[in-house]
Design a protein around this motif. Structure first.
Motif, PDB file in Angstrom:
ATOM      1  N   LEU A 168     -15.922  21.978  44.395  1.00 22.55           N
ATOM      2  CA  LEU A 168     -15.297  21.261  45.517  1.00 22.55           C
ATOM      3  C   LEU A 168     -15.997  19.935  45.780  1.00 22.55           C
ATOM      4  N   TYR A 169     -17.325  19.926  45.704  1.00 23.03           N
ATOM      5  CA  TYR A 169     -18.062  18.685  45.928  1.00 23.03           C
ATOM      6  C   TYR A 169     -17.749  17.666  44.832  1.00 23.03           C
ATOM      7  N   HIS A 170     -17.674  18.110  43.582  1.00 22.53           N
ATOM      8  CA  HIS A 170     -17.357  17.178  42.487  1.00 22.53           C
ATOM      9  C   HIS A 170     -15.961  16.612  42.639  1.00 22.53           C
ATOM     10  N   ARG A 171     -15.014  17.448  43.018  1.00 19.86           N
ATOM     11  CA  ARG A 171     -13.638  16.962  43.139  1.00 19.86           C
ATOM     12  C   ARG A 171     -13.445  16.044  44.339  1.00 19.86           C
ATOM     13  N   GLU A 172     -14.429  16.008  45.238  1.00 18.65           N
ATOM     14  CA  GLU A 172     -14.374  15.022  46.314  1.00 18.65           C
ATOM     15  C   GLU A 172     -14.639  13.610  45.797  1.00 18.65           C
ATOM     16  N   LYS A 173     -15.124  13.513  44.566  1.00 18.69           N
ATOM     17  CA  LYS A 173     -15.401  12.196  43.969  1.00 18.69           C
ATOM     18  C   LYS A 173     -14.174  11.624  43.267  1.00 18.69           C
ATOM     19  N   ARG A 174     -13.070  12.324  43.324  1.00 20.79           N
ATOM     20  CA  ARG A 174     -11.848  11.744  42.763  1.00 20.79           C
ATOM     21  C   ARG A 174     -11.466  10.491  43.547  1.00 20.79           C
ATOM     22  N   MET A 175     -10.733   9.596  42.890  1.00 20.35           N
ATOM     23  CA  MET A 175     -10.429   8.303  43.496  1.00 20.35           C
ATOM     24  C   MET A 175      -8.934   8.135  43.683  1.00 20.35           C
ATOM     25  N   SER A 176      -8.631   7.299  44.640  1.00 20.18           N
ATOM     26  CA  SER A 176      -7.277   6.824  44.855  1.00 20.18           C
ATOM     27  C   SER A 176      -6.288   7.977  44.970  1.00 20.18           C
ATOM     28  N   ILE A 177      -5.185   7.852  44.212  1.00 28.48           N
ATOM     29  CA  ILE A 177      -4.092   8.802  44.332  1.00 28.48           C
ATOM     30  C   ILE A 177      -4.457  10.188  43.831  1.00 28.48           C
ATOM     31  N   ASP A 178      -5.482  10.292  43.005  1.00 31.36           N
ATOM     32  CA  ASP A 178      -5.878  11.601  42.490  1.00 31.36           C
ATOM     33  C   ASP A 178      -6.648  12.435  43.512  1.00 31.36           C
ATOM     34  N   GLN A 220     -12.728  18.471  33.863  1.00 36.17           N
ATOM     35  CA  GLN A 220     -12.972  19.069  32.558  1.00 36.17           C
ATOM     36  C   GLN A 220     -14.448  19.144  32.218  1.00 36.17           C
ATOM     37  N   ASP A 221     -15.160  18.071  32.475  1.00 35.14           N
ATOM     38  CA  ASP A 221     -16.567  18.040  32.064  1.00 35.14           C
ATOM     39  C   ASP A 221     -17.496  18.599  33.128  1.00 35.14           C
ATOM     40  N   ARG A 222     -17.260  18.222  34.361  1.00 33.87           N
ATOM     41  CA  ARG A 222     -18.161  18.662  35.428  1.00 33.87           C
ATOM     42  C   ARG A 222     -17.827  20.084  35.903  1.00 33.87           C
ATOM     43  N   MET A 266     -15.282  22.459  34.796  1.00 32.34           N
ATOM     44  CA  MET A 266     -15.063  23.523  33.814  1.00 32.34           C
ATOM     45  C   MET A 266     -16.305  23.834  32.995  1.00 32.34           C
ATOM     46  N   SER A 267     -17.192  22.875  32.878  1.00 28.90           N
ATOM     47  CA  SER A 267     -18.423  23.148  32.119  1.00 28.90           C
ATOM     48  C   SER A 267     -19.311  24.156  32.844  1.00 28.90           C
ATOM     49  N   ILE A 268     -19.306  24.118  34.199  1.00 29.88           N
ATOM     50  CA  ILE A 268     -20.125  25.077  34.935  1.00 29.88           C
ATOM     51  C   ILE A 268     -19.362  26.368  35.232  1.00 29.88           C
ATOM     52  N   ARG A 269     -18.064  26.373  34.886  1.00 33.90           N
ATOM     53  CA  ARG A 269     -17.272  27.583  35.098  1.00 33.90           C
ATOM     54  C   ARG A 269     -17.029  28.340  33.789  1.00 33.90           C
ATOM     55  N   LYS A 270     -17.788  27.996  32.773  1.00 33.86           N
ATOM     56  CA  LYS A 270     -17.625  28.688  31.499  1.00 33.86           C
ATOM     57  C   LYS A 270     -18.105  30.127  31.576  1.00 33.86           C
ATOM     58  N   THR A 271     -19.125  30.364  32.413  1.00 34.51           N
ATOM     59  CA  THR A 271     -19.686  31.713  32.532  1.00 34.51           C
ATOM     60  C   THR A 271     -19.456  32.234  33.943  1.00 34.51           C
ATOM     61  N   PHE A 272     -19.211  33.532  34.019  1.00 32.60           N
ATOM     62  CA  PHE A 272     -19.037  34.227  35.302  1.00 32.60           C
ATOM     63  C   PHE A 272     -19.657  35.604  35.145  1.00 32.60           C
ATOM     64  N   PRO A 273     -20.292  36.144  36.195  1.00 31.11           N
ATOM     65  CA  PRO A 273     -20.921  37.464  36.059  1.00 31.11           C
ATOM     66  C   PRO A 273     -19.924  38.492  35.537  1.00 31.11           C
ATOM     67  N   SER A 274     -20.404  39.306  34.599  1.00 28.21           N
ATOM     68  CA  SER A 274     -19.542  40.347  34.019  1.00 28.21           C
ATOM     69  C   SER A 274     -19.228  41.407  35.062  1.00 28.21           C
ATOM     70  N   MET A 275     -18.247  42.228  34.744  1.00 23.56           N
ATOM     71  CA  MET A 275     -17.842  43.299  35.659  1.00 23.56           C
ATOM     72  C   MET A 275     -18.985  44.277  35.950  1.00 23.56           C
ATOM     73  N   PRO A 276     -19.753  44.718  34.938  1.00 25.58           N
ATOM     74  CA  PRO A 276     -20.893  45.603  35.267  1.00 25.58           C
ATOM     75  C   PRO A 276     -21.911  44.959  36.189  1.00 25.58           C
ATOM     76  N   ARG A 277     -22.139  43.655  36.021  1.00 18.61           N
ATOM     77  CA  ARG A 277     -23.097  42.990  36.899  1.00 18.61           C
ATOM     78  C   ARG A 277     -22.548  42.851  38.316  1.00 18.61           C
ATOM     79  N   LEU A 278     -21.226  42.659  38.422  1.00 19.20           N
ATOM     80  CA  LEU A 278     -20.635  42.541  39.755  1.00 19.20           C
ATOM     81  C   LEU A 278     -20.604  43.859  40.502  1.00 19.20           C
TER      82      LEU A 278
END
Length: 487
Positions: free
Chosen positions: A196-206, A467-469, A471-483
């Motif tokens: 959410l913080y990264h997407r606040e850096k979008r500009m203009s119409i985006d 894509q870079d900021r 999705m790069s940090i969303r590549k991993t998520f705790p597995s079901m056993p860990r959750l």
């Protein structure tokens, strides 16, 4: 052991002599006459008892005259020792026989009374011995039954303690899993907030409130809701563990008391009349140190067991709720994580398509700008090319104005030249208008190019953030056993 309500009697011990009958010195006192003995002369034998003269002294003196005669005889005897032998023979043979018979009867009566007393006493001792033995046996039986009750309740308490220890261990394990699962949610929450913080850096119409942002906000809410529910159940688990340990402590304390009581009652059960360590404790039967009755005693242990069973049931229910919570929260977070990733993928695809379209439009705009610039150059060249013909035509008209007199005729050449000048001027005007229009078009194209370039930079920035900021940090998520708390 004394019977309840009986008086204590002193014990009697047999003398340590080889004869059953007591010594003569002790038996002589039992035959002593209760009446006072007659006063004897100083020369009388002192070793004889007063009972020897019982027959004479036991005769009743019925009248005062007889008592006076008796005193006179005693006085005369004392005054005249020479008549002593005559005075001592003052009883008749009948008196002597009567005295003997009286002694016989009294002896027989005493012996019968003694025999009756002896038999009654022996029977009493035997009855009391049997009563004491039966009472002691009943008491031992009651103590044995009490020991059996203690052993029963002790086994019940021990079984309940084992169950409680198992339940505490299981609840501890679920609590540790819940703590690990709660700790695992910190990472996804931080990732969502950073997106959410990264997407606040979008500009203009985006900088638009799109589906990705909605799903990210929803993901943060889901994770925080899961954390709140986990914390509540963790607090409940801590409180339930404290209640379980309190119930276990009461059970262990009750078991310890019953172990001590069983040891004491076992020792009391095996006590015999020949056991060591027995002794008198005067007044102990009148003292009551009891703090409970049999009903309250058994109810106390039963209440402890019921309380433990109730706590175990609550603990088991809480464990089931925590298991359901871990499963539901892990599913919720995984589903929302996948929804956000799908939204990101869709948004990135849309942005990439928009960027591609912008790039195509920019290329076409650049091509059109180039062609417009070439057109402007052509128009300018055409305008320059029209200058000479216009000069020629105007020069011809000006030269022909110098014709003299009648030669200054409005002939066909004159009309043609005028028409030519007007035609060329009209052409120049049209070319100038078209040149102005082309220049305006070029300015529009240039502005469009700038807009497209700016939009391309905005789209490139959005793609970089998503894509870079993100999705790069969303590549991993705790597995079901860990959750669900497994490491």
């Amino acid at each position: 052991m004394e019977l309840i309500g009986s008086t204590l009697t002193a014990p009697y011990a047999r003398p340590k002599t080889s004869h059953f009958l007591p010594a003569i010195s002790t038996m002589a006192a039992s035959y002593r006459n209760p009446h006072s003995a007659l006063v004897t002369s100083p020369g009388a034998n002192l070793w004889r008892t007063s009972s020897y003269y019982k027959s004479g002294s036991s005769l009743p003196l019925t009248s005062p005259v007889q008592r006076e005669d008796f005193d006179l005889i005693r006085a005369k005897t004392a005054m005249y020792p020479t008549n002593r032998s005559a005075l001592t023979a003052r009883y008749t043979p009948d008196d002597w026989y009567k005295s003997n018979n009286n002694n016989y009867r009294e002896s027989e009566s005493s012996r019968k009374s003694a025999e009756r007393l002896r038999k009654d006493t022996i029977r009493l001792m035997q009855d009391r011995e049997q009563l004491t033995r039966r009472t002691q046996e009943n008491t031992s039986k009651n103590i044995a039954e009490r020991v059996t009750d203690i052993v029963f309740w002790r086994s019940e308490l021990t079984h309940e303690i084992d169950n409680m220890v198992t339940e505490i261990a299981a609840l501890n394990e679920v609590k540790r899993r819940l703590e690990r699962a709660l700790a695992e949610t910190d990472g996804p929450l931080q990732v969502s907030q950073e997106c959410l913080y990264h997407r606040e850096k979008r500009m203009s119409i985006d900088l638009v409130h799109d589906g990705v942002e909605k799903d990210l906000i929803r993901e943060v809410e889901v994770i925080k809701s899961c954390q709140e529910r986990m914390r509540r159940h963790l607090d409940r688990a801590i409180a339930q563990l404290a209640a379980n340990r309190a119930a276990q402590h009461e059970l262990e304390k009750d078991v310890s008391d019953k172990v001590t009581a069983q040891r004491i009652d076992d020792r009391c059960h095996y006590l015999r009349n020949t056991s060591d360590g027995i002794g008198y404790y005067r007044g102990i039967d009148r003292m009551d140190h009891s703090v409970s009755l049999p009903d309250s005693w058994s109810k106390f242990t039963d209440d402890n067991i019921l309380r433990s069973q109730s706590e175990r049931a609550a603990s088991h229910k809480l464990r089931d709720e925590i298991e359901i919570l871990l499963s539901s929260t892990s599913n919720e977070m995984w589903n929302q994580f996948n929804n956000v990733n799908v939204a990101f993928t869709s948004r990135i695809s849309e942005t990439s398509d928009a960027k591609s379209s912008l790039q195509a439009h920019l290329a076409k705009t650049l091509q059109e700008i180039f062609q417009t610039e070439m057109l402007i150059e052509s128009l300018k060249k055409a305008l320059r090319d029209k200058e000479s013909p216009l000069k020629v035509a105007q020069t011809r008209l000006e030269e022909r104005t110098r014709r003299p007199n009648v030669e200054l005729c409005r002939d066909n050449p004159h009309h043609r030249l005028v028409s030519e000048v007007r035609e060329i001027e009209d052409t120049i005007q049209k070319l100038q208008d078209r040149l102005m229009e082309a220049e305006n078009t070029l300015q529009t194209l240039v502005r469009t190019k700038v807009t497209l370039e700016q939009d391309l930079s905005v789209k490139a920035n959005s793609l970089f953030l998503d894509q870079d900021r993100c999705m790069s940090i969303r590549k991993t998520f705790p597995s079901m056993p860990r959750l669900v708390g497994y490491s």
